[in-house]
Structures are given as structure tokens and as C-alpha cells.
Design a protein around this motif. Structure first.
Motif, PDB file in Angstrom:
ATOM      1  N   SER A   4     -31.679 -38.355   6.922  1.00 37.43           N
ATOM      2  CA  SER A   4     -31.304 -39.368   5.941  1.00 37.43           C
ATOM      3  C   SER A   4     -32.484 -40.281   5.605  1.00 37.43           C
ATOM      4  O   SER A   4     -32.615 -40.755   4.472  1.00 37.43           O
ATOM      5  N   ASP A   5     -33.370 -40.521   6.581  1.00 40.58           N
ATOM      6  CA  ASP A   5     -34.543 -41.361   6.327  1.00 40.58           C
ATOM      7  C   ASP A   5     -35.454 -40.717   5.287  1.00 40.58           C
ATOM      8  O   ASP A   5     -36.055 -41.407   4.464  1.00 40.58           O
ATOM      9  N   VAL A   6     -35.558 -39.398   5.323  1.00 39.02           N
ATOM     10  CA  VAL A   6     -36.369 -38.676   4.335  1.00 39.02           C
ATOM     11  C   VAL A   6     -35.692 -38.727   2.968  1.00 39.02           C
ATOM     12  O   VAL A   6     -36.344 -38.971   1.948  1.00 39.02           O
ATOM     13  N   LEU A   7     -34.384 -38.515   2.944  1.00 40.00           N
ATOM     14  CA  LEU A   7     -33.650 -38.533   1.679  1.00 40.00           C
ATOM     15  C   LEU A   7     -33.696 -39.925   1.031  1.00 40.00           C
ATOM     16  O   LEU A   7     -33.739 -40.035  -0.196  1.00 40.00           O
ATOM     17  N   ASP A  74     -26.128 -32.057  -1.312  1.00 37.66           N
ATOM     18  CA  ASP A  74     -25.453 -32.834  -2.348  1.00 37.66           C
ATOM     19  C   ASP A  74     -24.842 -34.066  -1.712  1.00 37.66           C
ATOM     20  O   ASP A  74     -24.279 -34.004  -0.616  1.00 37.66           O
ATOM     21  N   ALA A  75     -24.911 -35.187  -2.435  1.00 40.26           N
ATOM     22  CA  ALA A  75     -24.315 -36.411  -1.914  1.00 40.26           C
ATOM     23  C   ALA A  75     -23.732 -37.231  -3.061  1.00 40.26           C
ATOM     24  O   ALA A  75     -24.318 -37.303  -4.139  1.00 40.26           O
ATOM     25  N   THR A  76     -22.582 -37.799  -2.818  1.00 36.12           N
ATOM     26  CA  THR A  76     -21.981 -38.751  -3.752  1.00 36.12           C
ATOM     27  C   THR A  76     -22.231 -40.142  -3.214  1.00 36.12           C
ATOM     28  O   THR A  76     -21.899 -40.440  -2.066  1.00 36.12           O
ATOM     29  N   LEU A  77     -22.843 -40.994  -4.046  1.00 34.85           N
ATOM     30  CA  LEU A  77     -23.165 -42.352  -3.638  1.00 34.85           C
ATOM     31  C   LEU A  77     -22.230 -43.330  -4.353  1.00 34.85           C
ATOM     32  O   LEU A  77     -21.958 -43.174  -5.540  1.00 34.85           O
ATOM     33  N   PHE A  90     -30.655 -32.942  -3.489  1.00 37.13           N
ATOM     34  CA  PHE A  90     -31.962 -32.793  -2.860  1.00 37.13           C
ATOM     35  C   PHE A  90     -32.198 -31.328  -2.484  1.00 37.13           C
ATOM     36  O   PHE A  90     -31.264 -30.633  -2.073  1.00 37.13           O
ATOM     37  N   VAL A  91     -33.439 -30.894  -2.585  1.00 34.18           N
ATOM     38  CA  VAL A  91     -33.869 -29.647  -1.963  1.00 34.18           C
ATOM     39  C   VAL A  91     -34.910 -30.023  -0.921  1.00 34.18           C
ATOM     40  O   VAL A  91     -35.930 -30.656  -1.243  1.00 34.18           O
ATOM     41  N   VAL A  92     -34.633 -29.675   0.335  1.00 35.68           N
ATOM     42  CA  VAL A  92     -35.522 -30.011   1.439  1.00 35.68           C
ATOM     43  C   VAL A  92     -36.129 -28.730   1.980  1.00 35.68           C
ATOM     44  O   VAL A  92     -35.400 -27.775   2.309  1.00 35.68           O
ATOM     45  N   GLY A  93     -37.461 -28.685   2.049  1.00 38.73           N
ATOM     46  CA  GLY A  93     -38.163 -27.521   2.572  1.00 38.73           C
ATOM     47  C   GLY A  93     -38.792 -27.836   3.915  1.00 38.73           C
ATOM     48  O   GLY A  93     -39.008 -29.002   4.260  1.00 38.73           O
ATOM     49  N   SER A  94     -39.102 -26.792   4.683  1.00 44.50           N
ATOM     50  CA  SER A  94     -39.672 -26.968   6.012  1.00 44.50           C
ATOM     51  C   SER A  94     -40.887 -26.067   6.190  1.00 44.50           C
ATOM     52  O   SER A  94     -40.963 -24.973   5.621  1.00 44.50           O
ATOM     53  N   ARG A 109     -37.377 -31.370  -4.158  1.00 43.38           N
ATOM     54  CA  ARG A 109     -36.781 -31.706  -5.453  1.00 43.38           C
ATOM     55  C   ARG A 109     -35.701 -32.771  -5.265  1.00 43.38           C
ATOM     56  O   ARG A 109     -34.993 -32.785  -4.266  1.00 43.38           O
ATOM     57  N   TYR A 110     -35.638 -33.655  -6.251  1.00 41.12           N
ATOM     58  CA  TYR A 110     -34.628 -34.712  -6.228  1.00 41.12           C
ATOM     59  C   TYR A 110     -34.108 -34.896  -7.646  1.00 41.12           C
ATOM     60  O   TYR A 110     -34.881 -35.067  -8.592  1.00 41.12           O
TER      61      TYR A 110
END
Length: 268
Positions: A4-7, A74-77, A90-94, A109-110
Motif C-alpha cells: 500500500s505504501d508503494v501504491l 483495482d481499488a475503489t476509493l 495499478f500494474v505492479v511489476g517485480s 502503470r497507474y
């Protein structure tokens, strides 16, 4: 550091080492899993509340597997004031297996779907806001040439509008359109619409977009040019907005141009 800190840092694309969030188990392609990685917070200007709010997600986020080294989230805020909702993706890569105990990840991606309920902080408003949104949407879809078309459209449009306000002719003696290079220089001489930092290279900005649109750059090159060109185009828009605000203030105070010169002389 948790995911979540990264997002929460979006759109920051730096690499961070985080706590594992998939329990050491791979999330196969197109498989879903709910993950508990802390709440996501993003600041927006809430349209309903009329003020800046810190929108937040729930404690569980929807995660979609994209292979061993990437996931989609995916997140609903929700606005804490009016409970208006927006969606973020978000797309998170490693760099290694993303399901590991301490993966090194980055935000690749955001994307925001604000649905007219909120506005991004610092987002441009006014008559060119829609074109900026379209340019960003084309960029997010990896349409390099398409994104640059919108930037050139903004630059041409704002130059022509200021030319009309400043009574700068857009038609030549023979009835044809004044070449854009000449029009931009004449308008800038009258109203200083190009930020001082790159005032000597104003037409080069237009040329960068033209190179892409006329097929002289690859899509990859166009995508690399988009972000810096966008910032420069927004700089022009801000200069024009600033000029309009200043001109409006002069009118409201009943000052004339001669008065401004006198006041400036007295202050120096």
C-alpha cells in the motif's frame, strides 16, 4: 514497507522492497485473489465537497495475476466527506518473483477513473482540460502519435485564441494562413505566452510533435517525448491563464496600461 505504501506514491515508478503480500504462492495468469496490504490513500479535489479530500480504499484490494512478475490491482476509493467513490488501477511489476517473501517492486502503470466526482490535484482546468485528458488517455493506451496530436492541437488552439485577443493577424497578405512558426513568434512578442525558461525554443516544442505526427519517430520515441512535451505545453497554458488573471485584475481595478507603467516606475 507494505504494498500500500508503494501504491500511495503513484505515479512514482521507483523500485521498492516490500513485505510479501501473496503468501509465497504464485497468482496465476488471470486468477483473482483478495489481498490485505493496508489501505490506499490518494488526495483529490472532491466535486461534491468542493474541497481537497484524502480518498481511501477498504482493507481488502482485488488483485489479478499477470504472470510470476506482475499483478494488476483495482481499488475503489471513497471520499470521507460525502462518500463519493472513484476507481484507481495499478500494474505492479517485480524484478524477481512477485509472490516472494520480500519482492522488489515498482509501479508500472497507474490509471484513474474519477467519473466527474473528483479532480486530480494540480490537474489543469479550463477550456483545454478535456484535450489534456484525451492526450493522457492516448498515452496510457501507448498511442504515442495519438497523444502528441492532442498536444499540438492544444498549442495551436491556444496560440490562435491569444492571437485573436491580441489582434495578431492569422491570415497573410495573400489570404493564406500565417505559418505557425511566424504566428507563434508574433503572439509571444505581444503576450509572452511561452515560459521564459524555453522562450527561444517555443517553435521547437511544436516541431517535436510534428516529427511524431508526420511519421518521423517511432511509437516508442513518441511515448518517451510525451511527458516532457506535456509539461511544456502545460507551461504555455499556465502562462496564458496567468496573463488573463492579471489582465482581469487590471480591468476590475480600473487601471490602464499607462497606470501600470507609472506604478512599476514608482516601485523601482
Amino acid at each position: 514497507m507494505r504494498l500500500s505504501d508503494v501504491l500511495n506514491k503513484a505515479p512514482d515508478g521507483a523500485v521498492y522492497q516490500i513485505e510479501g503480500f501473496l503468501g509465497g504462492r504464485p497468482l496465476r495468469w488471470r486468477r483473482h485473489r483478495n489481498i490485505a496490504v493496508g489501505k490506499v490513500f490518494h488526495n483529490f479535489h472532491c466535486q461534491q465537497c468542493g474541497d481537497q479530500r484524502s480518498f481511501q480504499s477498504g482493507t481488502s484490494l482485488a488483485c489479478l495475476g499477470l504472470g510470476d512478475r506482475a499483478v494488476s490491482i483495482d481499488a475503489t476509493l471513497k471520499c470521507p466527506g460525502c462518500e463519493g467513490r472513484v476507481e484507481v488501477w495499478f500494474v505492479v511489476g517485480s524484478e524477481n518473483d512477485i509472490f516472494g517473501q520480500a519482492p522488489h517492486v515498482r509501479l508500472e502503470r497507474y490509471t484513474e477513473n474519477l467519473r466527474d466526482r473528483a479532480v486530480s490535484i494540480g490537474e489543469i482546468t479550463g477550456p483545454f482540460a478535456d484535450l489534456v485528458k484525451r492526450a493522457n488517455a492516448a498515452y496510457e493506451a501507448e498511442l504515442g502519435a495519438g497523444s502528441m496530436v492532442y498536444l499540438r492541437w492544444i498549442l495551436e488552439s491556444i496560440t490562435c485564441e491569444v492571437a485573436e485577443i491580441a489582434n495578431v493577424p492569422t491570415v497573410g497578405k495573400k489570404g493564406g494562413r500565417v505559418p505557425f512558426r511566424d504566428l507563434l513568434e508574433r503572439v509571444n512578442d505581444q503576450r509572452s505566452i511561452i515560459p521564459q525558461q524555453f522562450s527561444s525554443n517555443g517553435y521547437k516544442l511544436f516541431g517535436e510533435s510534428s516529427e511524431v505526427i508526420h511519421g518521423n519517430s517511432t511509437e516508442e520515441e513518441a511515448l518517451k517525448k510525451f511527458k516532457p512535451c506535456l509539461q511544456l505545453v502545460l507551461g504555455v497554458v499556465e502562462e496564458v491563464n496567468r496573463d488573463n488573471v492579471f489582465a482581469s485584475a487590471i480591468d476590475e481595478l480600473g487601471w490602464g496600461v499607462d497606470d501600470i507603467d507609472v506604478i512599476a516606475g514608482d516601485a523601482s
